[in-house]
Design a protein around this motif. Sequence first.
Motif, PDB file in Angstrom:
ATOM      1  N   ILE A  74      -2.987   6.843   5.954  1.00 41.16           N
ATOM      2  CA  ILE A  74      -2.827   8.202   6.469  1.00 41.16           C
ATOM      3  C   ILE A  74      -2.365   8.204   7.927  1.00 41.16           C
ATOM      4  N   GLY A  75      -2.197   7.005   8.510  1.00 43.99           N
ATOM      5  CA  GLY A  75      -1.734   6.934   9.887  1.00 43.99           C
ATOM      6  C   GLY A  75      -1.305   5.538  10.274  1.00 43.99           C
ATOM      7  N   VAL A  76      -0.481   5.454  11.308  1.00 41.67           N
ATOM      8  CA  VAL A  76      -0.057   4.177  11.881  1.00 41.67           C
ATOM      9  C   VAL A  76      -0.659   4.080  13.274  1.00 41.67           C
ATOM     10  N   ASN A  77      -1.549   3.108  13.485  1.00 46.86           N
ATOM     11  CA  ASN A  77      -2.250   2.962  14.759  1.00 46.86           C
ATOM     12  C   ASN A  77      -1.246   2.695  15.880  1.00 46.86           C
ATOM     13  N   THR A  78      -1.273   3.535  16.900  1.00 45.11           N
ATOM     14  CA  THR A  78      -0.207   3.508  17.904  1.00 45.11           C
ATOM     15  C   THR A  78      -0.700   3.381  19.327  1.00 45.11           C
ATOM     16  N   ALA A  79      -1.764   4.090  19.690  1.00 47.53           N
ATOM     17  CA  ALA A  79      -2.143   4.148  21.104  1.00 47.53           C
ATOM     18  C   ALA A  79      -3.651   4.325  21.238  1.00 47.53           C
ATOM     19  N   ILE A  80      -4.156   4.014  22.424  1.00 53.24           N
ATOM     20  CA  ILE A  80      -5.561   4.258  22.747  1.00 53.24           C
ATOM     21  C   ILE A  80      -5.642   4.936  24.107  1.00 53.24           C
ATOM     22  N   VAL A  84       0.852  -1.191   0.000  1.00 52.45           N
ATOM     23  CA  VAL A  84       0.000   0.000   0.000  1.00 52.45           C
ATOM     24  C   VAL A  84       0.888   1.241   0.000  1.00 52.45           C
ATOM     25  N   THR A  85       0.310   2.373  -0.357  1.00 50.18           N
ATOM     26  CA  THR A  85       1.055   3.627  -0.420  1.00 50.18           C
ATOM     27  C   THR A  85       0.546   4.589   0.652  1.00 50.18           C
ATOM     28  N   PHE A  86       1.381   5.546   0.993  1.00 46.11           N
ATOM     29  CA  PHE A  86       0.995   6.564   1.964  1.00 46.11           C
ATOM     30  C   PHE A  86       0.197   7.666   1.286  1.00 46.11           C
ATOM     31  N   GLY A  87      -0.785   8.195   2.003  1.00 50.50           N
ATOM     32  CA  GLY A  87      -1.532   9.357   1.554  1.00 50.50           C
ATOM     33  C   GLY A  87      -1.086  10.596   2.302  1.00 50.50           C
ATOM     34  N   ASP A  88      -1.680  11.709   1.988  1.00 45.06           N
ATOM     35  CA  ASP A  88      -1.363  12.992   2.627  1.00 45.06           C
ATOM     36  C   ASP A  88      -2.242  13.163   3.862  1.00 45.06           C
ATOM     37  N   SER A  89      -1.657  12.979   5.038  1.00 47.56           N
ATOM     38  CA  SER A  89      -2.442  13.074   6.272  1.00 47.56           C
ATOM     39  C   SER A  89      -2.940  14.494   6.515  1.00 47.56           C
ATOM     40  N   ASP A  90      -2.230  15.490   5.979  1.00 47.97           N
ATOM     41  CA  ASP A  90      -2.674  16.870   6.164  1.00 47.97           C
ATOM     42  C   ASP A  90      -3.958  17.166   5.392  1.00 47.97           C
ATOM     43  N   VAL A 136       5.388   9.863   9.441  1.00 53.22           N
ATOM     44  CA  VAL A 136       5.913   8.508   9.250  1.00 53.22           C
ATOM     45  C   VAL A 136       6.772   8.409   7.991  1.00 53.22           C
ATOM     46  N   THR A 137       6.341   9.030   6.898  1.00 54.54           N
ATOM     47  CA  THR A 137       7.083   8.893   5.642  1.00 54.54           C
ATOM     48  C   THR A 137       8.498   9.453   5.752  1.00 54.54           C
ATOM     49  N   ARG A 138       8.646  10.570   6.449  1.00 58.45           N
ATOM     50  CA  ARG A 138       9.986  11.141   6.613  1.00 58.45           C
ATOM     51  C   ARG A 138      10.871  10.214   7.433  1.00 58.45           C
ATOM     52  N   VAL A 139      10.297   9.639   8.488  1.00 61.55           N
ATOM     53  CA  VAL A 139      11.058   8.714   9.335  1.00 61.55           C
ATOM     54  C   VAL A 139      11.441   7.470   8.538  1.00 61.55           C
ATOM     55  N   VAL A 140      10.486   6.902   7.804  1.00 60.05           N
ATOM     56  CA  VAL A 140      10.738   5.683   7.031  1.00 60.05           C
ATOM     57  C   VAL A 140      11.814   5.919   5.973  1.00 60.05           C
ATOM     58  N   ASP A 141      11.762   7.056   5.312  1.00 58.20           N
ATOM     59  CA  ASP A 141      12.769   7.355   4.289  1.00 58.20           C
ATOM     60  C   ASP A 141      14.175   7.388   4.893  1.00 58.20           C
ATOM     61  N   GLN A 142      14.312   7.982   6.084  1.00 57.93           N
ATOM     62  CA  GLN A 142      15.621   8.053   6.724  1.00 57.93           C
ATOM     63  C   GLN A 142      16.066   6.688   7.235  1.00 57.93           C
ATOM     64  N   LEU A 143      15.135   5.918   7.785  1.00 57.55           N
ATOM     65  CA  LEU A 143      15.488   4.577   8.260  1.00 57.55           C
ATOM     66  C   LEU A 143      15.921   3.695   7.094  1.00 57.55           C
ATOM     67  N   LYS A 144      15.267   3.847   5.963  1.00 54.28           N
ATOM     68  CA  LYS A 144      15.620   3.041   4.798  1.00 54.28           C
ATOM     69  C   LYS A 144      16.998   3.436   4.260  1.00 54.28           C
ATOM     70  N   SER A 195      -3.431   7.532  15.806  1.00 60.02           N
ATOM     71  CA  SER A 195      -2.578   7.030  14.729  1.00 60.02           C
ATOM     72  C   SER A 195      -1.567   8.108  14.361  1.00 60.02           C
ATOM     73  N   MET A 196      -0.283   7.734  14.339  1.00 60.07           N
ATOM     74  CA  MET A 196       0.741   8.701  13.947  1.00 60.07           C
ATOM     75  C   MET A 196       0.541   9.090  12.487  1.00 60.07           C
ATOM     76  N   ALA A 197       0.464  10.389  12.232  1.00 56.87           N
ATOM     77  CA  ALA A 197       0.150  10.900  10.895  1.00 56.87           C
ATOM     78  C   ALA A 197       1.176  10.448   9.868  1.00 56.87           C
ATOM     79  N   SER A 198       0.686  10.117   8.686  1.00 52.73           N
ATOM     80  CA  SER A 198       1.558   9.567   7.631  1.00 52.73           C
ATOM     81  C   SER A 198       2.638  10.548   7.200  1.00 52.73           C
ATOM     82  N   ASN A 199       2.357  11.853   7.260  1.00 56.90           N
ATOM     83  CA  ASN A 199       3.367  12.820   6.838  1.00 56.90           C
ATOM     84  C   ASN A 199       4.562  12.854   7.780  1.00 56.90           C
TER      85      ASN A 199
END
Length: 487
Positions: free
Chosen positions: A236-242, A166-172, A261-269, A255-259
Amino acid sequence: MGVSSQAISVPYRGHGLQALWLGVVALVMVVVQAASAQARPDSLADLAEKISPSVVNITTSTVVAGQSGGAPIVPEGSPFEDFFREFQDQNRGDGDRPRRSSALGSGFVISEDGYIVTNDHVIKQADEIVIEFFSGEELTAKVIGTDPKTDIALLKVETDEPLNYVTFGDSDASRVGDWVLAMGNPLGQGFSVSAGIVSARNRSLSGSYDDYIQTDAAINRGNSGGPLFNMDGEVIGVNTAILSPNGGSIGIGFSMASNVVTRVVDQLKEFGETRRGWLGVSIQDVTADVAEALGLEDTAGVLVTDVPDGPAKKAGIVQGDVILSFDGVEVVDTRALVRQVGNTAVGKAVRVTIFRDGKTQTIKVTLGRREEAEAVRTAAPAPEEAEEPKEMLGLTLSPLTEELRGELQLPKTAMGLVVMDVDQTSEAFEKGLRAGDLITEAGQQKLENTGDLKARVDEALEAGRKSLLLLIRRGGEPRFVALSIRD
């Protein structure tokens, strides 16, 4: 007859208008219902079927040391106490051996070659990570990198076949009230779907980089790391906490906003770790009284409370400056600035607009890397002469002596006035000043004795100010407080 005819004709016209009005209302209701039908599909089955193959269950296992003894499992004096003590004695040897502990979570595939996103807390300290796909196939994953600050982890599995992803969307772009779909492995029950709406945006829980989407889609234990989809099938988000008093979903999930997450994932990769920009300042929000004390026309920007050795100090930013814009973007508050700096590339030269001494100026700062930053705080020499405590601004103040320095565990280089007591009816008490606080500056000038403080008060009164800005340190942490100086 004429009178009778006129009497009848009036209500007849009224009924005609009423019929026309009812017709208009009915037409509007049809349009509204049609729009509602378009906004909310009759079924989410097609969407769920499309995205399910990209969602995974995650099982982790960890070897934990054995524990002998332990707390009693029945109350003291219970009729079952002897029975359980005998049972523990028989099995005491087993408690000393290491055992394997398992945990469950969720995740989702973001590339056909096997990259998977989940929460850091799902795989933290795991010795083995097993990915279960929707088809039932299982693969072992390795950790590419993690970011505890956003609770994001990037995993990788090796496979000869391209994977559904799946692809990320724009959480904003998501709005409060938009429909969303959460998928994952709640309570270990396997692949599960829940629907809801975006309840709120830009939520902050505890981290500096938090940007959570709040949703009422059911999220439970085991959903952690799973995706939150919009109606286009984009993450648009990664489910994290309740938020829950009982550990189960009550309709407040985050859910942590995808915008983010994408920056973090790009750097981790790319690097296997995060590389965030670092300005090198401690800051606080500008309140109305702080703005008045500084002579700011608007309550805007953030106030610099400390400048350790780093990029900002090197560029000339000083304590007491108000940062109005960063890299061309107006600064709203401390949270916004921290996120913007962190999202800026390490080594980038940015323009920072500040307010100082009644004027604005622009300073060019080359950012460092936050992960490598080490703040070294400095201060001026201690005062040479001591004096008796004095009462000012609702505070009983004493110069910093060697005895007080030892009691408060302050460094030898610290200087200022120690708060010995606070009048509980004073504004100072209301704004949080307490005995043991150290006042190091007033009106953005260093303090050595109470005479310095009185001079700053007099200067502020002559300038027509209603309040005076104090720099307070407690436990080594600085903050500014504006106190009224007029009765």
